[in-house]
Design a protein around this motif. Sequence first.
Motif, mmCIF file in Angstrom:
data_model
loop_
_atom_site.group_PDB
_atom_site.id
_atom_site.type_symbol
_atom_site.label_atom_id
_atom_site.label_comp_id
_atom_site.label_asym_id
_atom_site.label_seq_id
_atom_site.Cartn_x
_atom_site.Cartn_y
_atom_site.Cartn_z
ATOM 1 N N TRP A 1 -31.885 -21.974 0.837
ATOM 2 C CA TRP A 1 -32.339 -20.627 0.642
ATOM 3 C C TRP A 1 -31.485 -19.637 1.442
ATOM 4 C CZ3 TRP A 1 -34.278 -17.115 4.155
ATOM 5 C CH2 TRP A 1 -34.823 -15.954 3.610
ATOM 6 N N ALA A 2 -31.298 -19.924 2.715
ATOM 7 C CA ALA A 2 -30.531 -19.013 3.570
ATOM 8 C C ALA A 2 -29.094 -18.897 3.084
ATOM 9 C CB ALA A 2 -30.563 -19.483 5.015
ATOM 10 N N GLU A 3 -28.543 -19.994 2.587
ATOM 11 C CA GLU A 3 -27.170 -19.983 2.105
ATOM 12 C C GLU A 3 -27.031 -19.048 0.907
ATOM 13 O OE1 GLU A 3 -24.428 -23.287 0.138
ATOM 14 O OE2 GLU A 3 -25.095 -23.763 2.176
ATOM 15 N N ARG A 4 -28.001 -19.089 0.003
ATOM 16 C CA ARG A 4 -27.955 -18.198 -1.158
ATOM 17 C C ARG A 4 -28.170 -16.744 -0.739
ATOM 18 N NH1 ARG A 4 -27.235 -19.155 -6.152
ATOM 19 N NH2 ARG A 4 -27.129 -21.291 -6.793
ATOM 20 N N PHE A 5 -29.115 -16.515 0.188
ATOM 21 C CA PHE A 5 -29.404 -15.161 0.622
ATOM 22 C C PHE A 5 -28.194 -14.537 1.306
ATOM 23 C CE2 PHE A 5 -31.003 -11.984 3.623
ATOM 24 C CZ PHE A 5 -31.669 -11.167 2.728
ATOM 25 N N CYS A 6 -27.447 -15.319 2.040
ATOM 26 C CA CYS A 6 -26.283 -14.820 2.775
ATOM 27 C C CYS A 6 -24.999 -14.963 1.974
ATOM 28 C CB CYS A 6 -26.144 -15.553 4.107
ATOM 29 S SG CYS A 6 -27.505 -15.191 5.221
ATOM 30 N N SER A 7 -25.114 -15.110 0.679
ATOM 31 C CA SER A 7 -23.912 -15.233 -0.146
ATOM 32 C C SER A 7 -23.138 -13.921 -0.111
ATOM 33 C CB SER A 7 -24.280 -15.589 -1.581
ATOM 34 O OG SER A 7 -24.929 -14.491 -2.198
ATOM 35 N N ASN A 8 -21.956 -13.929 -0.662
ATOM 36 C CA ASN A 8 -21.090 -12.759 -0.611
ATOM 37 C C ASN A 8 -21.729 -11.519 -1.209
ATOM 38 O OD1 ASN A 8 -18.996 -13.872 0.745
ATOM 39 N ND2 ASN A 8 -17.925 -14.536 -1.079
ATOM 40 N N HIS A 9 -22.572 -11.693 -2.230
ATOM 41 C CA HIS A 9 -23.195 -10.527 -2.850
ATOM 42 C C HIS A 9 -24.017 -9.749 -1.822
ATOM 43 C CE1 HIS A 9 -25.340 -8.013 -5.647
ATOM 44 N NE2 HIS A 9 -26.483 -8.444 -5.124
ATOM 45 N N TYR A 10 -24.889 -10.433 -1.093
ATOM 46 C CA TYR A 10 -25.734 -9.755 -0.112
ATOM 47 C C TYR A 10 -24.933 -9.294 1.098
ATOM 48 C CZ TYR A 10 -29.536 -11.437 -2.937
ATOM 49 O OH TYR A 10 -30.368 -11.680 -3.981
ATOM 50 N N MET A 11 -23.980 -10.080 1.521
ATOM 51 C CA MET A 11 -23.158 -9.688 2.664
ATOM 52 C C MET A 11 -22.338 -8.455 2.327
ATOM 53 S SD MET A 11 -24.043 -11.665 5.019
ATOM 54 C CE MET A 11 -22.813 -11.511 6.277
ATOM 55 N N ARG A 12 -21.811 -8.394 1.109
ATOM 56 C CA ARG A 12 -21.025 -7.239 0.686
ATOM 57 C C ARG A 12 -21.903 -5.996 0.680
ATOM 58 N NH1 ARG A 12 -19.475 -9.062 -3.872
ATOM 59 N NH2 ARG A 12 -21.142 -8.174 -5.088
ATOM 60 N N LYS A 13 -23.103 -6.116 0.121
ATOM 61 C CA LYS A 13 -23.999 -4.972 0.065
ATOM 62 C C LYS A 13 -24.363 -4.491 1.468
ATOM 63 C CE LYS A 13 -26.400 -3.571 -3.003
ATOM 64 N NZ LYS A 13 -26.381 -2.363 -3.783
ATOM 65 N N SER A 14 -24.745 -5.397 2.344
ATOM 66 C CA SER A 14 -25.183 -4.977 3.671
ATOM 67 C C SER A 14 -24.009 -4.451 4.504
ATOM 68 C CB SER A 14 -25.898 -6.110 4.393
ATOM 69 O OG SER A 14 -25.060 -7.214 4.567
ATOM 70 N N TYR A 15 -22.814 -5.006 4.322
ATOM 71 C CA TYR A 15 -21.640 -4.536 5.058
ATOM 72 C C TYR A 15 -21.394 -3.057 4.798
ATOM 73 C CZ TYR A 15 -16.728 -4.023 6.346
ATOM 74 O OH TYR A 15 -15.554 -3.587 6.888
ATOM 75 N N PHE A 16 -21.361 -2.667 3.541
ATOM 76 C CA PHE A 16 -21.098 -1.268 3.216
ATOM 77 C C PHE A 16 -22.295 -0.380 3.541
ATOM 78 C CE2 PHE A 16 -17.625 -3.105 0.761
ATOM 79 C CZ PHE A 16 -16.604 -2.279 1.180
ATOM 80 N N LEU A 17 -23.503 -0.906 3.440
ATOM 81 C CA LEU A 17 -24.677 -0.129 3.819
ATOM 82 C C LEU A 17 -24.642 0.198 5.305
ATOM 83 C CD1 LEU A 17 -27.494 1.086 3.327
ATOM 84 C CD2 LEU A 17 -28.426 -1.202 3.740
ATOM 85 N N TYR A 18 -24.404 -0.801 6.140
ATOM 86 C CA TYR A 18 -24.374 -0.566 7.581
ATOM 87 C C TYR A 18 -23.196 0.317 7.990
ATOM 88 C CZ TYR A 18 -28.007 -4.089 7.842
ATOM 89 O OH TYR A 18 -29.165 -4.794 7.679
ATOM 90 N N CYS A 19 -22.065 0.143 7.358
ATOM 91 C CA CYS A 19 -20.922 1.031 7.640
ATOM 92 C C CYS A 19 -21.253 2.465 7.248
ATOM 93 C CB CYS A 19 -19.679 0.565 6.895
ATOM 94 S SG CYS A 19 -18.915 -0.894 7.593
ATOM 95 N N GLY A 20 -21.872 2.634 6.085
ATOM 96 C CA GLY A 20 -22.258 3.972 5.630
ATOM 97 C C GLY A 20 -23.267 4.622 6.551
ATOM 98 N N LEU A 21 -24.247 3.854 7.012
ATOM 99 C CA LEU A 21 -25.239 4.394 7.944
ATOM 100 C C LEU A 21 -24.600 4.762 9.286
ATOM 101 C CD1 LEU A 21 -28.312 2.078 7.277
ATOM 102 C CD2 LEU A 21 -28.056 4.489 6.658
ATOM 103 N N GLY A 22 -23.733 3.889 9.780
ATOM 104 C CA GLY A 22 -23.043 4.177 11.041
ATOM 105 C C GLY A 22 -22.166 5.412 10.941
ATOM 106 N N LEU A 23 -21.433 5.528 9.846
ATOM 107 C CA LEU A 23 -20.586 6.711 9.658
ATOM 108 C C LEU A 23 -21.424 7.972 9.494
ATOM 109 C CD1 LEU A 23 -17.849 5.214 7.311
ATOM 110 C CD2 LEU A 23 -17.494 6.124 9.618
ATOM 111 N N SER A 24 -22.563 7.859 8.820
ATOM 112 C CA SER A 24 -23.450 9.021 8.656
ATOM 113 C C SER A 24 -23.969 9.500 10.003
ATOM 114 C CB SER A 24 -24.629 8.674 7.749
ATOM 115 O OG SER A 24 -24.184 8.367 6.462
ATOM 116 N N ILE A 25 -24.353 8.565 10.851
ATOM 117 C CA ILE A 25 -24.834 8.934 12.188
ATOM 118 C C ILE A 25 -23.705 9.581 12.996
ATOM 119 C CG2 ILE A 25 -25.641 7.985 14.389
ATOM 120 C CD1 ILE A 25 -27.231 5.917 12.653
ATOM 121 N N LEU A 26 -22.518 8.994 12.936
ATOM 122 C CA LEU A 26 -21.368 9.572 13.632
ATOM 123 C C LEU A 26 -21.078 10.986 13.128
ATOM 124 C CD1 LEU A 26 -18.947 9.272 15.584
ATOM 125 C CD2 LEU A 26 -17.672 8.307 13.645
#
Length: 162
Positions: free
Chosen positions: A1-26
Amino acid sequence: WAERFCSNHYMRKSYFLYCGLGLSILLWVLNSIALDQSLYWSLGWYDIMMHFLAGLTIGVVVVWFLNPQGWSLRSFLLVLMYVMVVSVAYEIFEYMNGLTLSTQEYPIDTTIDLVMDAIGAIFAAIVLRWTPKFSSKQMVDSEPTPREFSYPEQYPSSSKGE
């Protein structure tokens, strides 16, 4: 389950989400400081830097929202188009609310602002292209392969008990 949840699809989505949130705060913090200290009016380069950062931030958020499956000319153009639509809307907002320094230099300032927003968007698209786990080739190579599920010893398969 964890392997599927952490697949590239979810990692890609969260990577850009967190970068976008960090840049927005900055962007918000730098804008607050600039308004408090009148940096937009005392430092000519500050507005240019903020427009680059805004274009980058919007570009990263657009990449997160659209979730392209890798680099393509279409994904690049979509990121650039969305950033430019927001940038033009902001320039209209700026003009309508009298937030410009002078009316004589307004066309030059607007042009520089739009160019810096576009450069920020291009940089966001470059990040999409050159981040290894988001390039098209790696996306194809790194898709999870179906695996047969094996039960632990405490759960014997149904064929043994029959």
